[in-house]
Design a protein around this motif. Structure first.
Motif: not given
Length: 142
Positions: A38, A42, A45-46, A70-73
């Motif tokens: 994870e 993440l 992804r950032r 999941t939970d990506w803004d």
């Protein structure tokens, strides 16, 4: 239409993936491997635009794809730097008191990921991303 096999076997394949990550990284539990995976996803992804993230997510197995998005803004500011040491420390900060990710976390996850995806499809998707993103998943990166 029948349920595609990739979805029918998603949990089993995810468990196998976590077991391989744990072995690759010298971790003792799937929970430790999960936190490491994870953290790597993440951190990667950032540094991507949502469009770049979708390109990458398309090649992931279903459970990793879900974990990745999941939970990506999509409006959150992007991280700009790709310095491997900095990104590794970021990986290690996720659930810091329970995170045993080694300094080789990114390389370890990348090595196992390559065994669980279509290599040609992965390379094709990575070719559409900036060079630092391609380097992130390089099997040769330290």
């Amino acid at each position: 239409m029948t349920v595609p096999m990739e979805y029918r076997l998603a949990s089993q394949k995810f468990e196998a993936f976590l077991s391989e990550v744990a072995e690759e990284a010298g971790l003792t539990t799937r929970n430790q491997a999960y936190t490491m995976v994870e953290g790597v996803l993440l951190a990667f992804r950032r540094r991507l635009t949502p469009e770049e993230g979708i390109v990458f997510a398309q090649v992931l197995p279903p459970m990793l794809r879900a974990l990745f998005i999941t939970d990506w803004d999509p409006h959150a500011p992007r991280e700009q730097g790709w310095d491997r040491t900095v990104v590794t420390r970021e990986v290690q900060q996720l659930r810091r008191n329970h995170n045993l990710s080694p300094d080789t976390a990114i390389r370890d996850v990348a090595a196992v990921l390559r065994r669980h995806v279509d290599e040609a499809a992965l390379e094709k998707s990575l070719a559409r991303l900036p060079q630092p993103a391609r380097d992130f998943w390089s099997p040769m990166a330290a």
